[in-house]
Design a protein around this motif. Structure first.
Motif, PDB file in Angstrom:
ATOM      1  N   ALA A 526       0.860  -1.186   0.000  1.00 44.96           N
ATOM      2  CA  ALA A 526       0.000   0.000   0.000  1.00 44.96           C
ATOM      3  C   ALA A 526       0.896   1.236   0.000  1.00 44.96           C
ATOM      4  CB  ALA A 526      -0.930   0.014   1.210  1.00 44.96           C
ATOM      5  N   VAL A 527       0.324   2.368  -0.411  1.00 45.22           N
ATOM      6  CA  VAL A 527       1.058   3.630  -0.408  1.00 45.22           C
ATOM      7  C   VAL A 527       0.349   4.595   0.525  1.00 45.22           C
ATOM      8  CG1 VAL A 527       1.879   5.582  -1.764  1.00 45.22           C
ATOM      9  CG2 VAL A 527       1.884   3.296  -2.756  1.00 45.22           C
ATOM     10  N   ASP A 528       1.014   4.967   1.579  1.00 42.69           N
ATOM     11  CA  ASP A 528       0.472   5.928   2.537  1.00 42.69           C
ATOM     12  C   ASP A 528       1.030   7.313   2.189  1.00 42.69           C
ATOM     13  OD1 ASP A 528      -0.001   7.571   4.786  1.00 42.69           O
ATOM     14  OD2 ASP A 528      -0.207   5.789   6.046  1.00 42.69           O
ATOM     15  N   PRO A 529       0.194   8.274   1.790  1.00 40.21           N
ATOM     16  CA  PRO A 529       0.703   9.607   1.409  1.00 40.21           C
ATOM     17  C   PRO A 529       1.541  10.269   2.494  1.00 40.21           C
ATOM     18  CG  PRO A 529      -1.599   9.378   0.770  1.00 40.21           C
ATOM     19  CD  PRO A 529      -1.263   8.175   1.605  1.00 40.21           C
ATOM     20  N   ALA A 530       1.130  10.106   3.766  1.00 40.26           N
ATOM     21  CA  ALA A 530       1.878  10.734   4.857  1.00 40.26           C
ATOM     22  C   ALA A 530       3.278  10.141   4.969  1.00 40.26           C
ATOM     23  CB  ALA A 530       1.122  10.568   6.172  1.00 40.26           C
ATOM     24  N   VAL A 531       3.360   8.803   4.855  1.00 45.12           N
ATOM     25  CA  VAL A 531       4.667   8.130   4.924  1.00 45.12           C
ATOM     26  C   VAL A 531       5.518   8.513   3.720  1.00 45.12           C
ATOM     27  CG1 VAL A 531       5.808   5.882   4.880  1.00 45.12           C
ATOM     28  CG2 VAL A 531       3.769   6.216   6.288  1.00 45.12           C
ATOM     29  N   LEU A 532       4.884   8.599   2.552  1.00 48.00           N
ATOM     30  CA  LEU A 532       5.606   8.949   1.328  1.00 48.00           C
ATOM     31  C   LEU A 532       6.209  10.347   1.431  1.00 48.00           C
ATOM     32  CD1 LEU A 532       6.248   7.858  -1.509  1.00 48.00           C
ATOM     33  CD2 LEU A 532       4.172   8.988  -2.312  1.00 48.00           C
ATOM     34  N   ARG A 533       5.426  11.296   1.909  1.00 46.67           N
ATOM     35  CA  ARG A 533       5.921  12.668   2.034  1.00 46.67           C
ATOM     36  C   ARG A 533       7.030  12.764   3.079  1.00 46.67           C
ATOM     37  NH1 ARG A 533       2.426  18.235   3.085  1.00 46.67           N
ATOM     38  NH2 ARG A 533       4.246  19.587   3.326  1.00 46.67           N
ATOM     39  N   SER A 534       6.844  12.096   4.216  1.00 46.67           N
ATOM     40  CA  SER A 534       7.862  12.142   5.265  1.00 46.67           C
ATOM     41  C   SER A 534       9.176  11.526   4.785  1.00 46.67           C
ATOM     42  CB  SER A 534       7.360  11.411   6.512  1.00 46.67           C
ATOM     43  OG  SER A 534       8.316  11.443   7.536  1.00 46.67           O
ATOM     44  N   THR A 535       9.087  10.445   4.022  1.00 46.97           N
ATOM     45  CA  THR A 535      10.294   9.810   3.493  1.00 46.97           C
ATOM     46  C   THR A 535      11.024  10.741   2.540  1.00 46.97           C
ATOM     47  OG1 THR A 535       9.225   7.636   3.668  1.00 46.97           O
ATOM     48  CG2 THR A 535      11.174   7.796   2.265  1.00 46.97           C
TER      49      THR A 535
END
Length: 674
Positions: A526-535
C-alpha cells in the motif's frame, strides 16, 4: 568575469586615486616603453579597496628566496624577468584591471602572469629529449602554438590560462592583429548542489542563537554603570564582577573608546589592577567581536538573499533603513550593487530582534564610539597627507578609514587594540578554519550520521538557497524566482537556475519519489501519502514512527474522520466551546479546516448521512431550511463520492435500516460542556 573589452565604465566607478602618471598614447602602442618602478606600479580605482599594484617582479624575475618564508612551501618555481613583455602588456593591464578589487588582482592576475612566465622559460630552455629552444618572447606577437602546447604540459589552470589569453588578445587587438584562438584547458564543471531547506534551517538556527547570545551578553554588561571605585566597597573575591563598570568609567574619563591596560592602571592609580578580567571581556561587553559581526552578517545574508559583496558594501551614511511605505510592522533595508549599478532592498519585521534592520541598527548603535575614534584618526591621516601627498601608507589608511566609517560591520580585534571591519577577504575567514565551516562542524556534532550538513556550503550559497526556496515553494515558478533574485529579465533567471542544477535537482527528486513509491508497494502492499511525504522530506520512516501514525489515526471523531486540533474548534462550528476541553459538536463535514478524511472513513460518514436524512424527514421544512443541516448533508454526500460507490451504498442501506428499526438512535444536539 566578462572580457575586459566588453566591460563598460558607466560612470559609477570614476577613479579617485591617480598618483601614477598615465602612459601616453605613444607608450601604449610600442614595446620600447621605459621600465622603472613608476611605470610598473599603478593604483587601482576600486571604490572600496584601492591599492598600489607593483608588477616589477615580472621585469626583474623572482626566486624562492624572494618569497616570504612562511609561504615558500607554496612556491611553484623561479622565473626570469621579461621587461619588454611586461611593458608590452602594461597598457592593457592598466585598462582592464583598475576597477577590480586588489584581492582579486592578487588571486587572479598575478598568479596568471607568474604561470605563463614559467611557461615561456620552459619554452626557451633546450634540453635533451625535449623540444628545441625557441626565440625569446619580447612582445605578444612572438607567442605561438608551441607555447600553448607547453602550457598544457605544465598543466596551467583554466583561470590562469583565460586571464593571460584575454590580456594578450586585447593587446593584439590594439595592434590590429589577429587574436589567439587557444582553447581553455578542459575543466569538468560540476553543477553546484543548492543547499537544502533543512540544511539552511540548521545553519539559521545556529546563527540566530549566536546572535541572541551576543545580545544577552551586552544586556548583562549594560547593567553595570560606569564606576571607578565601587569595587573597593566589596570583598576582594567580588572585585572582578565590577570589571565592566571600571572599564566603562575609564572610557568615559579618557575619551578613548579602547583604553589599554596602561590607561586603566593610570585611572586607578596602579600599574594595572590584577583583579580585572581579561581586557577583551570588558571590551566585548561594549562592542561586537569579529565572531559577533560574522553571526550578524550571515543572518542578514540569509534573510536578504543578497550577494555577499552587496551586503558588505552597505553604506550607513546613504539610503540605509527606512519604514515600510504601507505596513508599519515592517522596514526596508537598502543596498547598492556596484557591479550592476542597481539598488537592492530587503524587507524585515520590526518586532524581530534578528531581522536585518534590527541587527544593523544594533550594530551601528554599539559601534558609535568606535566610529568617533576612527573619525579622529581620519583627521590625523588627512593632516599627514597635506604634508606628504605621496605617502602610500597614509593613502591606504585614509581609504580604509573612509570605508570603515561607511560600514556597519565594525568590530574590535580581540588580539590587539584595533578596530576592524568585514571585507570580502575576511568575511568567512577566522584563524585557521572558515567561520561557516566551524559553525557546520558544531551543528554536525549533534546530528545523526545520516543527516550531516555539508561542510562545502559557503556564504555565497545563501543567495542560491534563498532563490531556490522561492523557486521550489512557488511550485517551480521562474517568475517568483526572478523576483527573489531581483533579475531584470527572466532569461537571466532561467540561466541562473540551469547553472545551479535545478533541472538535475528536479530529476533527482522524481527518481527518489519513484523509488520510494514502488518500495512502499513492494514491502507494505500500500502507499500511505503521509509516509511517502515524510520519506521524501526527512528520510526513512522507522517502524516505531509507523506505529505512532497508526495510533494517531485511530483517534477519530464520531463521524470517522481525524481532527487537526480538536481542543480548539472554529467558533463557527462550536460557538460555546470551553477552552481546555475537546470539541463536543463533531459535525466534521462543516469543518474543512480541521477535518482529515481517511481511506476507511466511509462507514461513519455513511452513518452520518443516514442520520441527517432521518432528521430531515422528521423536522418541519422551515426548521430544516433555516439550520446548517442541509449544508452538512451536501458536504457529506460530496465526501462520500471519493469512495467506491458500491461500498458507500452498502453502508448507507445498513445504517438506514438500523435507524428505521430503532437499533441506532440519532443524536440531534451537541453534548453539554462541563
Amino acid at each position: 568575469m566578462a572580457e575586459p573589452s566588453r566591460k563598460k565604465n558607466k560612470g559609477r566607478h570614476a577613479p579617485n586615486l591617480d598618483l601614477v602618471p598615465k602612459a601616453s598614447q605613444a607608450e601604449s602602442t610600442t614595446t620600447d616603453a621605459k621600465i622603472d618602478e613608476v611605470t610598473l606600479s599603478f593604483w587601482t580605482a576600486h571604490p572600496t579597496e584601492p591599492d598600489l599594484i607593483d608588477l616589477s617582479e615580472f621585469a626583474t624575475g623572482r626566486t624562492k628566496a624572494d618569497v616570504e618564508s612562511k609561504i615558500q612551501h607554496m612556491w611553484a618555481g623561479d622565473y626570469q624577468g621579461r621587461p619588454e613583455l611586461i611593458a608590452d602588456l602594461l597598457p592593457v593591464i592598466k585598462q582592464s584591471w583598475p576597477l577590480v578589487a586588489s584581492v582579486t588582482i592578487r588571486r587572479t592576475l598575478l598568479p596568471s602572469l607568474r604561470a605563463w612566465w614559467r611557461v615561456l622559460d620552459e619554452a626557451e630552455r633546450a634540453e635533451p629529449g625535449k623540444h628545441s629552444s625557441i626565440a625569446r618572447v619580447t612582445k605578444v606577437e612572438d607567442l605561438h602554438e608551441l607555447h600553448y602546447r607547453i602550457s598544457r604540459t605544465l598543466k596551467v589552470s583554466t583561470v590562469n590560462h583565460l586571464a593571460f589569453v584575454r590580456l594578450v588578445n586585447l593587446r593584439l587587438k590594439q595592434k590590429k592583429q589577429s587574436p589567439l584562438y587557444w582553447p581553455s584547458p578542459d575543466s569538468h564543471r560540476t553543477d553546484s548542489d543548492v543547499p537544502t531547506f533543512w540544511e539552511m534551517e540548521k545553519i539559521r538556527h545556529r546563527l540566530k542563537h549566536g546572535w541572541f547570545a551576543t545580545l544577552d551578553r551586552w544586556s548583562e554588561a549594560d547593567t553595570h554603570q560606569p564606576d571607578l571605585w565601587a569595587w573597593k566597597k566589596e570583598p576582594s573575591d567580588k572585585w572582578k564582577e565590577h570589571g565592566h563598570a571600571v572599564y566603562r568609567a575609564v572610557v568615559a574619563k579618557t575619551g578613548n573608546a579602547l583604553p589599554d591596560k596602561k590607561e586603566i592602571g593610570e585611572a586607578l592609580g596602579y600599574s594595572y589592577a590584577y583583579w580585572m578580567p581579561p581586557l577583551h571581556v570588558t571590551q566585548f561587553g561594549l562592542y561586537p567581536s569579529s565572531e559577533d559581526v560574522r553571526h550578524a552578517f550571515h543572518l542578514c545574508l540569509l534573510y536578504s538573499g543578497w550577494n555577499v559583496q552587496t551586503l558588505l558594501d552597505i553604506d550607513i551614511g546613504g539610503r540605509f533603513i527606512e519604514d515600510h511605505p504601507t505596513n508599519p510592522e515592517y522596514h526596508l533595508v537598502y543596498g547598492f550593487k556596484k557591479r550592476g549599478g542597481t539598488e537592492h532592498f530587503c524587507v524585515g519585521r520590526n518586532k524581530r530582534s534578528d531581522s536585518p534592520g534590527a541587527i544593523l541598527k544594533t550594530l551601528v548603535e554599539r559601534t558609535k564610539p568606535l566610529r568617533a575614534a576612527l573619525q579622529m584618526e581620519l583627521a590625523e591621516v588627512e593632516a599627514t597627507l597635506l604634508k606628504n601627498k605621496g605617502d602610500r601608507a597614509s593613502i591606504l589608511r585614509k581609504s580604509e578609514l573612509i570605508q570603515c566609517l561607511k560600514s556597519p560591520w565594525l568590530y574590535v580585534n580581540s588580539q590587539g587594540q584595533s578596530i576592524g571591519r568585514l571585507t570580502s577577504n575576511n568575511v568567512n575567514q577566522e584563524d585557521r578554519i572558515p567561520f561557516l565551516r566551524r559553525i557546520i562542524q558544531e551543528i554536525n556534532a549533534s546530528q545523526p550520521a545520516k543527516q550531516q550538513v555539508r561542510s562545502s556550503i559557503t556564504p555565497s550559497d545563501f543567495r542560491d538557497a534563498y532563490i531556490g526556496f522561492a523557486y521550489e515553494f512557488s511550485n517551480y515558478s521562474v517568475l517568483t524566482a526572478q523576483v527573489a533574485a531581483t533579475h531584470k529579465r527572466s532569461s537571466t533567471t532561467q540561466t541562473y537556475l540551469s547553472h545551479k542544477a535545478w533541472r538535475a535537482h528536479s530529476a533527482k527528486r522524481v527518481r527518489e519519489f519513484s523509488t520510494t513509491l514502488w518500495r512502499e508497494i513492494k514491502i507494505h502492499r500500500a502507499v500511505d501519502p503521509a509516509v511517502l511525504r515524510s520519506t521524501m522530506e526527512h528520510g526513512e520512516v522507522s517502524a516505531d514512527e509507523r506505529k505512532r501514525l497508526d495510533a494517531f489515526r485511530k483517534n477519530r471523531t464520531r463521524v470517522g474522520v481525524g481532527c487537526k486540533d480538536r481542543m480548539n474548534p472554529p467558533a463557527t462550528i462550536a460557538p460555546e466551546h470551553v477552552s481546555g476541553s475537546s470539541c463536543r459538536v463533531q459535525r466534521c463535514c462543516l469543518c474543512p479546516t480541521h477535518a482529515i478524511v481517511y481511506d476507511d472513513s466511509y462507514d461513519h460518514l455513511a452513518r452520518r448521512q443516514a442520520e441527517l436524512e432521518d432528521i430531515r424527514d422528521k423536522v418541519p421544512v422551515p426548521v430544516w431550511g433555516g439550520s446548517s443541516f442541509p449544508q452538512e448533508l451536501e458536504n457529506t454526500e460530496a465526501t462520500l463520492q471519493l469512495f467506491a460507490a458500491s461500498l458507500v451504498l452498502e453502508r448507507l442501506n445498513h445504517w438506514r435500516n438500523e435507524i428505521k428499526s430503532g437499533r441506532h438512535m440519532v443524536i440531534s444536539m451537541e453534548g453539554a460542556y462541563t
